[in-house]
Design a protein around this motif. Structure first.
Motif, mmCIF file in Angstrom:
data_model
loop_
_atom_site.group_PDB
_atom_site.id
_atom_site.type_symbol
_atom_site.label_atom_id
_atom_site.label_comp_id
_atom_site.label_asym_id
_atom_site.label_seq_id
_atom_site.Cartn_x
_atom_site.Cartn_y
_atom_site.Cartn_z
ATOM 1 N N UNK A 1 0.817 -1.220 0.000
ATOM 2 C CA UNK A 1 0.000 0.000 0.000
ATOM 3 C C UNK A 1 0.848 1.266 0.000
ATOM 4 N N UNK A 2 2.186 1.130 0.002
ATOM 5 C CA UNK A 2 3.093 2.285 0.015
ATOM 6 C C UNK A 2 2.847 3.165 1.235
ATOM 7 N N UNK A 3 2.580 2.540 2.403
ATOM 8 C CA UNK A 3 2.429 3.275 3.654
ATOM 9 C C UNK A 3 1.051 3.848 3.903
ATOM 10 N N UNK A 4 0.128 3.721 2.942
ATOM 11 C CA UNK A 4 -1.214 4.284 3.132
ATOM 12 C C UNK A 4 -2.019 3.399 4.092
ATOM 13 N N UNK A 5 -3.085 3.975 4.728
ATOM 14 C CA UNK A 5 -3.931 3.164 5.621
ATOM 15 C C UNK A 5 -4.934 2.328 4.853
ATOM 16 N N UNK A 6 -4.845 2.310 3.550
ATOM 17 C CA UNK A 6 -5.733 1.501 2.720
ATOM 18 C C UNK A 6 -4.923 0.993 1.530
ATOM 19 N N UNK A 7 -5.505 0.017 0.833
ATOM 20 C CA UNK A 7 -4.869 -0.538 -0.344
ATOM 21 C C UNK A 7 -5.869 -0.547 -1.498
ATOM 22 N N UNK A 8 -5.395 -0.281 -2.712
ATOM 23 C CA UNK A 8 -6.260 -0.303 -3.892
ATOM 24 C C UNK A 8 -5.968 -1.552 -4.716
ATOM 25 N N UNK A 9 -6.892 -1.863 -5.636
ATOM 26 C CA UNK A 9 -6.686 -3.013 -6.517
ATOM 27 C C UNK A 9 -5.418 -2.821 -7.345
ATOM 28 N N UNK A 10 -5.144 -1.568 -7.726
ATOM 29 C CA UNK A 10 -3.945 -1.283 -8.506
ATOM 30 C C UNK A 10 -2.685 -1.593 -7.702
ATOM 31 N N UNK A 11 -2.708 -1.260 -6.388
ATOM 32 C CA UNK A 11 -1.567 -1.588 -5.526
ATOM 33 C C UNK A 11 -1.305 -3.088 -5.519
ATOM 34 N N UNK A 12 -2.378 -3.875 -5.375
ATOM 35 C CA UNK A 12 -2.243 -5.331 -5.306
ATOM 36 C C UNK A 12 -1.706 -5.892 -6.618
ATOM 37 N N UNK A 13 -2.169 -5.368 -7.728
ATOM 38 C CA UNK A 13 -1.718 -5.896 -9.017
ATOM 39 C C UNK A 13 -0.268 -5.510 -9.291
ATOM 40 N N UNK A 14 0.157 -4.322 -8.808
ATOM 41 C CA UNK A 14 1.554 -3.923 -8.981
ATOM 42 C C UNK A 14 2.493 -4.832 -8.201
ATOM 43 N N UNK A 15 2.008 -5.452 -7.114
ATOM 44 C CA UNK A 15 2.852 -6.352 -6.319
ATOM 45 C C UNK A 15 2.906 -7.755 -6.910
ATOM 46 N N UNK A 16 2.225 -7.944 -8.062
ATOM 47 C CA UNK A 16 2.249 -9.207 -8.808
ATOM 48 C C UNK A 16 1.636 -10.381 -8.048
ATOM 49 N N UNK A 17 0.644 -10.115 -7.172
ATOM 50 C CA UNK A 17 -0.142 -11.190 -6.567
ATOM 51 C C UNK A 17 -1.019 -11.781 -7.664
ATOM 52 N N UNK A 18 -1.181 -13.128 -7.737
ATOM 53 C CA UNK A 18 -2.034 -13.720 -8.770
ATOM 54 C C UNK A 18 -3.455 -13.140 -8.747
ATOM 55 N N UNK A 19 -4.058 -13.062 -9.954
ATOM 56 C CA UNK A 19 -5.368 -12.419 -10.093
ATOM 57 C C UNK A 19 -6.427 -13.071 -9.218
ATOM 58 N N UNK A 20 -6.419 -14.448 -9.148
ATOM 59 C CA UNK A 20 -7.472 -15.101 -8.376
ATOM 60 C C UNK A 20 -7.370 -14.771 -6.887
ATOM 61 N N UNK A 21 -6.143 -14.586 -6.382
ATOM 62 C CA UNK A 21 -5.981 -14.225 -4.975
ATOM 63 C C UNK A 21 -6.361 -12.767 -4.740
ATOM 64 N N UNK A 22 -6.110 -11.913 -5.730
ATOM 65 C CA UNK A 22 -6.535 -10.514 -5.612
ATOM 66 C C UNK A 22 -8.057 -10.443 -5.521
ATOM 67 N N UNK A 23 -8.740 -11.212 -6.390
ATOM 68 C CA UNK A 23 -10.214 -11.215 -6.352
ATOM 69 C C UNK A 23 -10.714 -11.682 -4.994
#
Length: 641
Positions: free
Chosen positions: A569-591
């Motif tokens: 999340x780059x230090x933010x108190x929340x995380x966005x879908x874009x943050x998760x995808x930039x970290x290369x987590x598999x799509x099914x786990x992001x969903x």
């Protein structure tokens, strides 16, 4: 010779100017001529304050006199010396008078200290460490051979290989025209600048059009590649840690789902069997009674055994779920009341009562029996069955500390040998009943075959539970491994433990290590085996896990998972879908994560204004057991600092 010297001076001046401007842009400053724009010491002081992250104090911001310029430059040189940076033959007069070679040497000294010096590997110097990094990253590309920071980079393929190994989504190395040196170089430089954010310190002609490119200029540029991809790998590692955590949670959920589905099916089958018996009737003939007896015996040999095994497996599964969640410090799981073990025991007791009634009803039509022999057999069989049931309940009811469970299971295991002699006594009585042509027994529902089968189940359950708990004791102390790693290593150990002895022969140990990516030659493998098993001839589960700990350093604690979320999340108190995808987590786990995490309701950053935001802090509070979580992580989870 003068032409060659002039060439490297021009390349260094251009590269170092770009490097310096890349640093000065944070203060909206820029220079065009190193010899002129550093001569009054002002830009030099700005540069050193940026690099050192501290103020140099008062200085002449608009020097007019030569003495003021000298004072400014000397202030900068003194700062460099205080930082322990060695300078040879560099004086204030050289800078003020615009000595080109001396100024280039000074800038190279600063580049070496603040851009390259932190790059090292296996005790090597910064230069050797950077070269080793380049060689390791390009080792799998036959067309690339990085020998130095000069001619090895002429054809552009080394840069393309570094891009391909880190970001294969941005370049297709195999499709490159390996003879198009300038094209490959330009492609790599454009991708590095536009997609990765690496400053374009070099031009294609600086590398392609010369036999021996300038080493210092190349090192300065390649150091930016090292830092960019090192940061990328850090974010990807954080994403992988989150991936492991989610995968671990999914494993626990799958076990719970499997338990509930199987328990529901078992209870439905038991209910259907009881209803069938309650609606059954007899024709009153001996033949019909014998047919129904045969059907009843078939049920006991087949369907009932499946249910007994399933009931035992479900009890073991629930115990494993609880132990697993406790090991991973996740919230404990209790099944719904209508799918609990107590509900199963009540229904099973009802089935046993129906079975008892069914057996008695059949036996009342076939009275050619010898009651004394029947009673003798039934007493022994019922006592034996009660003992087995007591053992089964004792195994399935185990909860609490793993160490206490292990002590109890060992005590149960010590009580098993006398049961074999007890079963032999029942076998003798069974033989006497067969000789007496006794086909039924009103005083028991058990047969020798059934009791032998259930004894085997009990032995198996005790052995499995004993091995499971012993392995959990080992796993609990392996703090250098993540839960998902423990699962992987235990699964591999079980797969190659062919004889179920909870140990591995040398050939099994070698195969297990190979499946985990640890391959040794025959002599090395034999030495590793001997070191691991010690004085034994086989490797135990504990020895296997300890060996894997010695070659595995990653952990997956609550603190690390939370810190990984913060990094994603780059230090933010929340995380966005874009943050998760930039970290290369598999799509099914992001969903899966997006469905599980609550929405963030607090303030957000301007660039995230139109994006859905998810509260990973609340998500972690719900998923992790705070009892084993450090105070720092608790404060972080609760919004503290």
């Amino acid at each position: 010779m003068l032409m060659v010297e002039k060439q490297w001076i021009l390349v260094q001046q251009k590269t170092f100017t770009k490097w310096l401007n890349n640093k000065l842009k944070v203060r909206n400053l820029a220079i065009s001529d190193l010899t002129q724009d550093l001569s009054d010491g002002v830009n030099l002081i700005h540069l050193l304050e940026i690099l050192g992250d501290e103020s140099l104090g008062r200085y002449a911001s608009k020097p007019k006199l030569r003495v003021q310029k000298f004072e400014n430059v000397n202030k900068g040189l003194d700062f460099i010396k205080l930082r322990g940076i060695q300078m040879t033959n560099i004086g204030a007069g050289d800078i003020v008078d615009g000595n080109q070679k001396i100024i280039l040497g000074l800038i190279w000294t600063l580049i070496s200290k603040f851009t390259i010096s932190d790059i090292s590997s296996e005790g090597m110097s910064a230069k050797e460490g950077l070269l080793l990094w380049c060689q390791r990253k390009t080792a799998c590309y036959p067309e690339v051979e990085v020998r130095d920071f000069s001619a090895s980079w002429n054809d552009g393929l080394a840069f393309c290989a570094l891009l391909d190994i880190h970001r294969p989504d941005l370049i297709d190395f195999d499709s490159l025209d390996k003879n198009d040196h300038r094209g490959n170089m330009q492609l790599a430089f454009d991708i590095a600048a536009n997609e990765i954010g690496i400053p374009d310190l070099l031009d294609v002609e600086d590398v392609c059009d010369v036999d021996k490119p300038d080493e210092r200029s190349l090192m300065t540029y390649i150091a930016y590649w090292f830092h960019a991809f090192s940061q990328l790998e850090k974010v990807e590692n954080a994403g992988r840690r989150v991936e492991k955590f989610v995968s671990n949670m999914q494993g626990a959920w799958e076990m719970q789902s499997s338990y509930e589905k199987r328990m529901k099916e078992l209870l439905a089958q038991i209910a259907n069997q009881r209803a069938e018996w309650q609606g059954a009737s007899f024709e009153g003939t001996y033949t019909d009674a014998k047919v129904q007896l045969a059907e009843f015996s078939h049920y006991k040999r087949n369907q009932k055994r499946k249910w007994v095994a399933e009931k035992s497996d479900l009890a073991a599964l629930l115990g494993n779920i609880k132990t697993k969640l406790s090991t991973y410090r996740l919230r404990p799981y209790e099944p719904p009341a209508d799918l609990s073990l107590d509900r199963c025991d009540r229904d099973w007791e009802g089935l046993m009562q129906e079975e008892q009634g069914r057996s008695q009803l059949i036996n009342e039509t076939i009275r050619d029996i010898k009651n004394k022999l029947r009673r003798s057999f039934a007493d022994k069989a019922n006592d034996f069955a009660l003992t087995l049931k007591t053992l089964t309940l004792a195994i399935s009811g185990l909860e609490g500390d793993v160490e206490d469970q292990l002590t109890h299971v060992k005590r149960l295991n010590d009580n098993l040998p006398p049961l074999d002699a007890f079963l032999e006594t029942i076998a003798d009585l069974e033989e006497q009943c067969v000789e007496a042509n006794i086909d039924e027994n009103d005083y028991t529902t058990y047969t020798l075959d059934e009791l032998s089968y259930e004894l085997g189940l009990v032995k198996s359950s005790v052995a499995k539970k004993l091995a499971f708990l012993e392995n959990q004791m080992v796993a609990r102390n392996m703090t250098n491994l993540t839960p998902i790693q423990l699962e992987e290593f235990e699964s591999v150990f079980r797969h190659f433990d062919r004889d179920g002895s909870n140990t591995l022969q040398e050939i099994e140990f070698s195969a297990a290590l190979a499946s985990l990516g640890l391959v040794y030659d025959e002599e090395e493998m034999h030495e590793v085996f001997l070191e691991t098993c010690g004085r034994n001839s086989t490797v135990s589960f504990e020895q296997f896990i300890r060996f894997m700990v010695s070659v595995t350093e990653d952990q997956n604690t609550a603190e690390q998972v939370f810190q990984s979320f913060r990094e994603v999340a780059d230090g933010k108190p929340y995380v966005t879908e874009l943050d998760l995808r930039h970290s290369l987590i598999p799509d099914e786990l992001i969903d899966n994560l997006l469905e599980s995490m609550p929405k963030h309701e607090g303030p957000d950053l301007l660039e995230d204004r139109d994006l859905p935001k998810y509260d990973y802090i609340t998500f972690m509070e719900k998923m992790m057991d705070n009892q084993g979580t450090s105070e720092d992580t608790k404060r972080s989870l609760n919004g503290g600092h």
